[in-house]
Write a protein that holds these residues in place. Structure first.
Motif, PDB file in Angstrom:
ATOM      1  N   ASP B  39       0.841  -1.192   0.000  1.00  0.00           N
ATOM      2  CA  ASP B  39       0.000   0.000   0.000  1.00  0.00           C
ATOM      3  C   ASP B  39       0.878   1.244   0.000  1.00  0.00           C
ATOM      4  O   ASP B  39       1.946   1.268   0.601  1.00  0.00           O
ATOM      5  CB  ASP B  39      -0.878   0.042   1.261  1.00  0.00           C
ATOM      6  CG  ASP B  39      -1.991  -0.987   1.210  1.00  0.00           C
ATOM      7  OD1 ASP B  39      -2.546  -1.296   2.284  1.00  0.00           O
ATOM      8  OD2 ASP B  39      -2.291  -1.476   0.104  1.00  0.00           O
ATOM      9  N   ASP B  41       0.429   4.983   1.243  1.00  0.00           N
ATOM     10  CA  ASP B  41      -0.486   5.755   2.089  1.00  0.00           C
ATOM     11  C   ASP B  41      -0.234   7.242   1.919  1.00  0.00           C
ATOM     12  O   ASP B  41       0.898   7.696   2.010  1.00  0.00           O
ATOM     13  CB  ASP B  41      -0.300   5.362   3.559  1.00  0.00           C
ATOM     14  CG  ASP B  41      -0.574   3.889   3.788  1.00  0.00           C
ATOM     15  OD1 ASP B  41       0.242   3.240   4.460  1.00  0.00           O
ATOM     16  OD2 ASP B  41      -1.584   3.389   3.267  1.00  0.00           O
ATOM     17  N   TYR B  62      -5.006   7.434   7.108  1.00  0.00           N
ATOM     18  CA  TYR B  62      -5.982   6.340   7.027  1.00  0.00           C
ATOM     19  C   TYR B  62      -6.639   6.027   8.354  1.00  0.00           C
ATOM     20  O   TYR B  62      -7.717   5.476   8.398  1.00  0.00           O
ATOM     21  CB  TYR B  62      -5.331   5.080   6.442  1.00  0.00           C
ATOM     22  CG  TYR B  62      -4.010   4.709   7.059  1.00  0.00           C
ATOM     23  CD1 TYR B  62      -2.821   5.055   6.422  1.00  0.00           C
ATOM     24  CD2 TYR B  62      -3.928   4.013   8.265  1.00  0.00           C
ATOM     25  CE1 TYR B  62      -1.593   4.728   6.984  1.00  0.00           C
ATOM     26  CE2 TYR B  62      -2.710   3.681   8.818  1.00  0.00           C
ATOM     27  CZ  TYR B  62      -1.549   4.042   8.171  1.00  0.00           C
ATOM     28  OH  TYR B  62      -0.333   3.713   8.714  1.00  0.00           O
ATOM     29  N   ASP B 107       3.976   1.341   2.615  1.00  0.00           N
ATOM     30  CA  ASP B 107       3.838   0.446   3.772  1.00  0.00           C
ATOM     31  C   ASP B 107       4.432  -0.917   3.417  1.00  0.00           C
ATOM     32  O   ASP B 107       3.750  -1.932   3.371  1.00  0.00           O
ATOM     33  CB  ASP B 107       2.351   0.301   4.144  1.00  0.00           C
ATOM     34  CG  ASP B 107       2.146  -0.575   5.366  1.00  0.00           C
ATOM     35  OD1 ASP B 107       1.155  -1.331   5.399  1.00  0.00           O
ATOM     36  OD2 ASP B 107       2.984  -0.514   6.279  1.00  0.00           O
TER      37      ASP B 107
END
Lengths: 475, 428
Positions: B39, B41, B62, B107
């Motif tokens: 991911d 972010d 998030y 991530d």
């Protein structure tokens, strides 16, 4: 040095506080007292000062509903609740409450000095942002879940509902396995003091979201209550133990807006990501299912997030959660995987125990004590519960007696312990009265008994004394 | 819509209409991940005049998708590109916020060098112009995070700067840059919290204080008790042996006095009373009296009430003689809910009454005569999946003796019914 001001409490006393605003929530501003042992919080909404209902609610919360003043148990509850200690009447309506204990603030890292709101710990991704020593293990979160369930059980037993259980109102200390419920001043007394807020997104019960558009006086409108707490509580527990929200999955319920999608996904279209029948909101790829949490918790999650989403009366009570969580600690195994962040996992009854977090597989002999309770004199029936034996595991009163529970008042004097000695597993009786191997000799205090597969041990011949059947699982 | 392209490092006023600063700015971060599987972010940090994140509620990401007053809101995008849509209402931002910084972080273990392409688009909602800043992985090397751009106050208004500055270490490094120090994550975690059981204790000896001369604590209590007094014992198990050499009542409250070798209890004085006490020999050795539980000197017969013995009794006339009893009886696997019958023979020196502590077990006859007796043991009404663990108790005029009784209906659904099977008979 910040200027010092003076507030007047309802009982006429005055209290000094620092003029500087130490923090601010959605409803209150927060000021430290000069000694920083307490905080004085004022409601931001000025009309609150003249709201007699709000004042009566605060009086009730500080007074007759306050568990922290009980001489016998108050100290325990003071650690678990940040309960207001006084009602402020001037210059504005407010409350005095203890300042959060030091262990609920980050000591280092990017958020040093910040409150350890639960929201920082609930997902692996977030935990990576905080110092390693603050993150805790699976055991920490199990301990925390027990404390939160116990706190909610205590509130409900007193006739109160929190009404806004969420990760914003729980402080965690995973390092110490501690938790504290905050924002107590908006507790709901059903039929007496209605809720102030509907709750926090993600934790509001589906029926509250689904009816929030109705006028306040409409009988069909559902407001926060103990029943809606019983939705928020398993959401919290699920997040603590599995690191994800139980209802936030890939399914999109509205393309109109994110807010509409959230409202439907948490409300009338809510669907558990592990629903056994409808996989429409199921997480993609591999994930650790809630069955990994053992045979006591998985059924409760299913009740909460399958039947309970649409039939609130079916939701497990906080007492059921507390009991299941406490008993799940009997099923813990230590993970031997190098660097495993969880460090512990729950034995799920399989013949090949495996850590769901890192995949480490147990090899060796695993002693299990399967518990039987005396249903009729001399007749013992299975409790469908067991104790997973590990090195230095202790035997406590709640293991020996089926009529004892590891609650907040439990006697935590060990009655025995397990140890491996010269290749054999031993149960050493420290202080259990009348322990005996069935068909064999007494196991007297200070003496051990070697555990053998199939051996039956009457842990005590006193009332409530359990019978344990030893099972040596060879993996 | 008119597109204004900002290069890396370029700064300038927001391409806004006159009322834009009171309206909503849409900020889109669109990323083609390329070889990045993890991911990515997007975060937005609202910083004070000191360039630091003074209030962690102004870290919009998030886990916290909205600033306290709603001035900054974030919604993640995952398809077809990764990224986020940020909505910024500049007029709602409190005065303490001087900069709004938009970042992206991976991530995972990949680096921004593997990013295929990225774009930051800033446009006032409903406006006719937008700012676009584009970047690609080739501009970076080992960084895992990027500062993409920032809005900042200047001269009473807001301006924008395209940054595209990389950071190694990802989001933690970014937070360190804008906040307090971040501890080195390679520091070993402290020991995990102890499980509910307390930490390991070394093997402990029996919890009884041994007084001088090898006497047990109970012996000391007996010695200290005044003649004719009553010694109340907290219910427990007390190691012996113990000698009673004065008139004394011992109220056992269900306690057990034990010793590996007998005699466990010597009564050497008249006027002794024993009540609610168990006396057990738990082992044996070659001594003659090793199996003696209770030894009574001549003329010192105590008054006995609810006293249970396991072992021989010496000095009590009617209790001496042969007791031919099994140490335990196993009924094996029984058919649940059905009636099973067994036989056994017991030899006793004195008349005894028979009882059982197990529900559903009956014994006939209920009274034994001195000598050998044939006894019928009936078990009835035991549910399925039940373990039987109890005793048969023989009540003689002075004492009680027990025979352990075990059995099970676990897996007994197909067990044959038992009619008169012999459980035990005295040897010879």
């Amino acid at each position: 040095m910040s200027r010092t001001l003076r507030a007047t409490l309802e009982d006429g006393r005055t209290i000094e506080y620092l003029a500087e605003v130490a923090g601010e929530g959605s409803m209150k501003t927060v000021h430290f007292t000069p000694d920083r042992a307490s905080v004085v919080c004022f409601f931001k909404e000025k009309s609150a000062t003249h709201d007699p209902e709000r004042r009566r609610r605060l009086q009730a919360i500080v007074g007759r509903y306050n568990p922290t003043v009980d001489p016998a148990t108050g100290a325990y509850w003071r650690e678990l609740f940040c309960w207001p200690t006084g009602v402020v009447t001037r210059p504005e309506l407010g409350v005095v409450a203890p300042a959060y204990a030091a262990n609920f603030f980050f000591g280092s890292g990017a958020f040093a000095g910040k409150e350890k709101q639960a929201s920082w710990f609930i997902r692996p991704k977030l935990r990576r942002l905080i110092p390693a020593e603050e993150r805790g293990s699976f055991l920490s979160y199990l301990q925390i879940s027990i404390l939160v369930a116990r706190a909610v059980r205590r509130m409900h037993a007193a006739g109160l509902a929190h009404s806004d259980l969420s990760n914003r109102n729980v402080l965690l200390d995973p390092r110490g396995g501690r938790a504290a419920i905050i924002d107590i001043d908006s507790l709901v007394v059903p039929q007496t003091f209605p809720p102030d807020v509907l709750g926090t997104p993600g934790y509001i019960a589906p029926e509250v979201l689904a009816t929030q558009h109705l006028p306040v006086g409409d009988a069909r409108r559902v407001l926060p209550s103990r029943t809606t707490d019983q939705h928020a509580l398993p959401v919290l527990i699920y997040e603590y133990l599995l690191g994800r929200h139980p209802l936030r999955g890939p399914r999109v319920n509205s393309t109109v807006s994110a807010e509409e999608d959230e409202r439907l996904s948490m409300g009338e279209k809510s669907l558990w990501i592990e629903d056994p029948v409808d996989h429409g909101n199921r997480l993609r790829g591999d994930f650790v299912p809630c069955t990994a949490l053992g045979p006591l918790l998985a059924p409760l999650f299913e009740r909460a997030f399958v039947q309970g989403l649409r039939a609130p009366a079916q939701r497990p009570g906080a007492d059921e959660w507390e009991r299941a969580l406490v008993q799940t600690t009997d099923l813990l195994m230590r993970c031997g995987g190098a660097g495993c962040a969880h460090q512990w996992f729950v034995y799920d009854g399989s013949t090949a125990p495996r850590c769901p977090a890192c995949g480490w597989t147990f090899r060796g002999t695993l002693p299990l004590l399967n518990f039987y309770r005396e249903a009729r004199p001399g007749q013992y029936v299975s409790e469908r519960h067991r104790l997973v034996v590990r090195q230095d595991q202790h035997l406590y009163r709640w293991h020996v007696y089926s009529n004892h529970f590891a609650g907040e008042n439990a006697d935590r004097t060990p009655l025995g312990y397990f140890t491996r000695h010269e290749g054999e597993w031993l149960l050493v009786n420290q202080n259990a009265a009348s322990m005996q191997v069935v068909g064999g000799d007494p196991v007297l205090p200070g003496t051990p008994v070697v555990l053998r597969d199939g051996m039956q041990i009457r842990l005590s011949r006193e009332t409530g004394g359990r019978l344990a059947v030893v099972q040596m699982l060879r993996v | 819509m008119e597109v204004i392209s900002f290069q890396r490092g370029q700064r300038g006023p927001l391409p806004l209409s006159p009322d834009a600063e009171t309206g909503v700015l849409d900020l889109q971060v669109l990323l083609r991940p390329g070889r990045i599987r993890s991911d990515i972010d997007v975060c937005c940090l609202c910083l004070g005049a000191d360039g630091r994140l003074g209030d962690d509620r102004y870290l919009v990401f998030y886990n916290q998708r909205c600033s306290p007053e709603g001035a900054v809101q974030l919604q993640a995008i995952s398809s077809p590109a990764q990224g986020a849509h940020l909505q910024v209402e500049l007029a709602k931002l409190p005065a303490m916020i001087e900069r709004v910084v938009v970042t992206a972080s991976i991530d995972g273990a990949e680096t921004m060098q593997e990013l295929e392409h990225g774009r930051l688009v800033l446009s006032p909602r409903g406006g006719e112009r937008c700012v676009v800043h584009e970047f690609h992985g080739g501009e970076f090397s080992g960084e895992q995070a990027l500062i993409l751009g920032e809005l900042y106050r200047r001269g009473g208004g807001w301006r924008f700067r395209a940054v595209s500055q990389g950071f190694a270490g990802g989001l933690p490094k970014l937070l360190e840059h804008f906040g307090a120090e971040v501890r080195d994550d390679s520091v070993r975690a402290s020991s995990p919290a102890a499980p509910p059981p307390s930490s390991a204790a070394p093997p402990s000896s029996t919890p009884v204080v041994v007084a001088e001369h090898g006497e047990t604590a109970l012996q000391r209590l007996v010695d200290q008790a005044a003649p004719g007094s009553v010694l109340h014992l907290p219910r427990n198990e007390y190691p012996g042996p113990v000698r009673v050499e004065k008139p004394l009542m011992i109220e056992g409250n269900g306690s057990t006095l034990w010793s590996r070798g007998g005699p466990v209890l010597h009564v050497r004085a008249a006027g002794v009373r024993l009540r609610s006490l168990g006396i057990e020999v738990t082992g044996s050795d070659d001594r003659n009296d090793a199996d003696v539980a209770l030894s009574i000197a001549p003329g010192c017969v105590p008054e006995l009430h609810a006293v249970q013995v396991r072992g021989r009794v010496v000095g009590l006339e009617k209790e001496t003689g042969e007791w031919a009893l099994p140490g335990g009886l196993s009924l094996g696997t029984l058919a649940p809910r059905r009636r099973s019958e067994y036989r056994l023979a017991l030899r006793v020196p004195v008349e005894c009454r028979l009882t059982s502590s197990v529900s559903g077990v009956r014994l006939a006859p209920e009274t034994l005569r001195a000598g050998e007796n044939e006894v019928t043991l009936t078990v009835e009404g035991v549910s399925a999946d039940t373990l039987i663990a109890g005793e048969i108790v023989l009540h003689s005029p002075h004492l009680q003796r027990t025979i352990g009784l075990t059995g099970s209906t676990v897996g007994g659904e197909g067990a044959a019914l038992v009619r008169g099977a012999l459980l035990w008979r005295p040897p010879g």
